[in-house]
Scaffold this active site. Structure first.
Site, PDB file in Angstrom:
ATOM      1  N   LEU A  39       0.716  -0.912  -0.102  1.00  0.00           N
ATOM      2  CA  LEU A  39       0.176   0.246  -0.200  1.00  0.00           C
ATOM      3  C   LEU A  39       0.863   1.242  -0.057  1.00  0.00           C
ATOM      4  CD1 LEU A  39      -2.658  -1.071   2.643  1.00  0.00           C
ATOM      5  CD2 LEU A  39      -3.080  -1.583  -0.290  1.00  0.00           C
ATOM      6  N   HIS A  40       0.680   2.355  -0.997  1.00  0.00           N
ATOM      7  CA  HIS A  40       1.116   3.250  -0.647  1.00  0.00           C
ATOM      8  C   HIS A  40       0.266   4.914  -0.867  1.00  0.00           C
ATOM      9  CE1 HIS A  40      -0.922   3.633  -5.208  1.00  0.00           C
ATOM     10  NE2 HIS A  40       0.189   2.398  -5.222  1.00  0.00           N
ATOM     11  N   GLY A  42      -1.564   6.536  -2.233  1.00  0.00           N
ATOM     12  CA  GLY A  42      -2.693   6.697  -3.715  1.00  0.00           C
ATOM     13  C   GLY A  42      -3.498   5.709  -3.034  1.00  0.00           C
ATOM     14  N   HIS A  43      -3.205   4.732  -2.051  1.00  0.00           N
ATOM     15  CA  HIS A  43      -4.540   3.266  -1.851  1.00  0.00           C
ATOM     16  C   HIS A  43      -5.354   3.893  -0.176  1.00  0.00           C
ATOM     17  CE1 HIS A  43      -1.722   0.566  -3.278  1.00  0.00           C
ATOM     18  NE2 HIS A  43      -3.005  -0.103  -3.696  1.00  0.00           N
ATOM     19  N   GLN A  67      -4.180 -12.658 -12.648  1.00  0.00           N
ATOM     20  CA  GLN A  67      -4.412 -11.625 -13.043  1.00  0.00           C
ATOM     21  C   GLN A  67      -2.714 -11.180 -13.702  1.00  0.00           C
ATOM     22  OE1 GLN A  67      -5.612  -8.956 -10.161  1.00  0.00           O
ATOM     23  NE2 GLN A  67      -4.572  -7.049 -11.268  1.00  0.00           N
ATOM     24  N   GLY A 153      -8.905   3.141  -8.049  1.00  0.00           N
ATOM     25  CA  GLY A 153      -8.212   4.171  -9.068  1.00  0.00           C
ATOM     26  C   GLY A 153      -8.171   4.578 -10.259  1.00  0.00           C
ATOM     27  N   LYS A 155      -5.929   5.755 -12.600  1.00  0.00           N
ATOM     28  CA  LYS A 155      -4.883   5.718 -13.359  1.00  0.00           C
ATOM     29  C   LYS A 155      -4.825   3.737 -14.067  1.00  0.00           C
ATOM     30  CE  LYS A 155      -1.347   3.018 -10.785  1.00  0.00           C
ATOM     31  NZ  LYS A 155      -0.934   1.762 -11.354  1.00  0.00           N
TER      32      LYS A 155
HETATM   33  O1  PAF Z   1      -5.496  -2.662  -9.092  1.00  0.00           O
HETATM   34  C1  PAF Z   1      -5.489  -3.808  -8.409  1.00  0.00           C
HETATM   35  O2  PAF Z   1      -4.217  -4.182  -7.472  1.00  0.00           O
HETATM   36  C2  PAF Z   1      -5.735  -5.278  -9.316  1.00  0.00           C
HETATM   37  O3  PAF Z   1      -6.404  -5.463 -10.051  1.00  0.00           O
HETATM   38  C3  PAF Z   1      -6.944  -5.659  -7.816  1.00  0.00           C
HETATM   39  C4  PAF Z   1      -8.790  -4.626  -8.378  1.00  0.00           C
HETATM   40  C5  PAF Z   1      -6.667  -5.091  -6.763  1.00  0.00           C
HETATM   41  C6  PAF Z   1      -7.305  -6.793  -8.147  1.00  0.00           C
HETATM   42  O4  PAF Z   1      -6.688  -7.780  -8.416  1.00  0.00           O
END
Ligand code: PAF
Length: 294
Positions: A39-40, A42-43, A67, A153, A155
């Site tokens: 986390l940074h 932005g989160h 993914q 976000g 981005k």
């Molecule tokens: O944007 C992300 O960090 C990821 O793609 C997400 C939405 C958490 C899904 O794993």
């Protein structure tokens, strides 16, 4: 509803069952912030927005293997659950941080979500299967957390569009709330992957935000914006001598409603979407500009 300040008791759960139990005990509205951890700032802005909008906030912290393609940075992706928990302690009600086997008892799962043609373009063309993996995990996390609102976000502009389509097309009962890009002081869009950049690489990466700034300046002229993007990808941009170490994958002007390339007579909001490589790290940036002239 809580406005600001670190005043919640944060509980961490690792299993779906514990998540469901804690979720069932929540009264009022719930917002979810989905992350892959590391986390940074932005989160934290996503969390802040979630706190403004709902009574309870659930943060999910899970690096989703579905993914990542073969040869991508799944193994190297930064993981720091302890650091993440320290950062959000008191800010969210619940952190869901499952192990891979908890999320996916079989991997790949027998049934998954296919995001359609939009998932094969741009970022999806460079990362085949990426958005199907995102759509699958987002669907699972929405089913598990049953939120009123999910905050994402801007981005990851294509991801945001796909998540919004997922929700519309499958009639999922949740509102998607977009939050603007957070930038480091020099302009670089905040990303967990910025951790991979060397000092020199950070300088090169600024070519992305410089391109966004130049596109903003060129607006409202569409041809001006397109020229900026062409100069960026051909390495002839006059505004950033340090872009030599930045290899653009794409720099596109899209219709934000359809995510299609804009036609020459397009007028109105235009999504400028960039992806590039620095030091072997893939970085994204995006902005919506208004183009009201040729
Ligand atoms: O944007 C992300 O960090 C990821 O793609 C997400 C939405 C958490 C899904 O794993």
């Amino acid at each position: 509803m809580t406005e600001t300040g670190s005043n919640r008791t944060t509980t961490v759960v690792r299993t779906k069952q514990h998540l469901r139990e804690r979720r069932a005990a929540m009264d009022g509205t719930v917002a979810v912030v989905m992350t892959m951890g590391s986390l940074h700032e932005g989160h934290l802005m996503l969390i802040e927005r979630a706190r403004e909008l709902a009574d309870h906030v659930i943060l999910t912290d899970f690096v989703n293997p579905l993914q990542f393609g073969p040869g991508e940075d799944f193994d190297a992706y930064p993981r720091d659950l302890e650091g993440d928990l320290a950062m959000v302690d008191g800010m969210v009600d619940l952190v869901f941080a499952p192990a891979t086997e908890e999320m996916y008892p079989t991997l790949p799962p027998m049934v998954s979500v296919t995001a359609g043609e939009i998932a094969t373009l741009y970022e999806g063309a460079s990362r085949p299967g990426h958005f199907n993996g995102v759509a699958t995990v987002v669907t699972k996390l929405l089913n598990l957390t049953t939120p009123d609102i999910a905050v994402f976000g801007r981005k990851d502009a294509q991801q945001l569009a796909i998540v919004q389509s997922l929700v519309n097309d499958l009639d999922l009962p949740v509102r998607i709330e977009p939050v603007d890009i957070q930038r480091e002081p020099e302009g670089l869009a905040r990303s967990s992957r910025n951790l991979f950049l060397s000092e020199e690489g950070r300088g090169h990466a600024l070519g992305l935000s410089a391109t966004i700034a130049a596109a903003r300046e060129a607006a409202p002229s569409l041809s001006g914006v397109l020229r900026v993007l062409e100069q960026a990808t051909s390495g002839t941009a006059p505004y950033s001598p340090r872009t030599a170490g930045l290899r653009f994958d794409y720099a596109l002007a899209l219709d934000p409603a359809t995510l299609r390339l804009v036609a020459p007579d397009h007028r109105g909001p235009t999504l400028v979407m960039l992806a590039g490589w620095v030091d072997g790290t893939r970085l994204l940036d995006a902005a919506v500009v208004q183009t009201t002239e040729p």
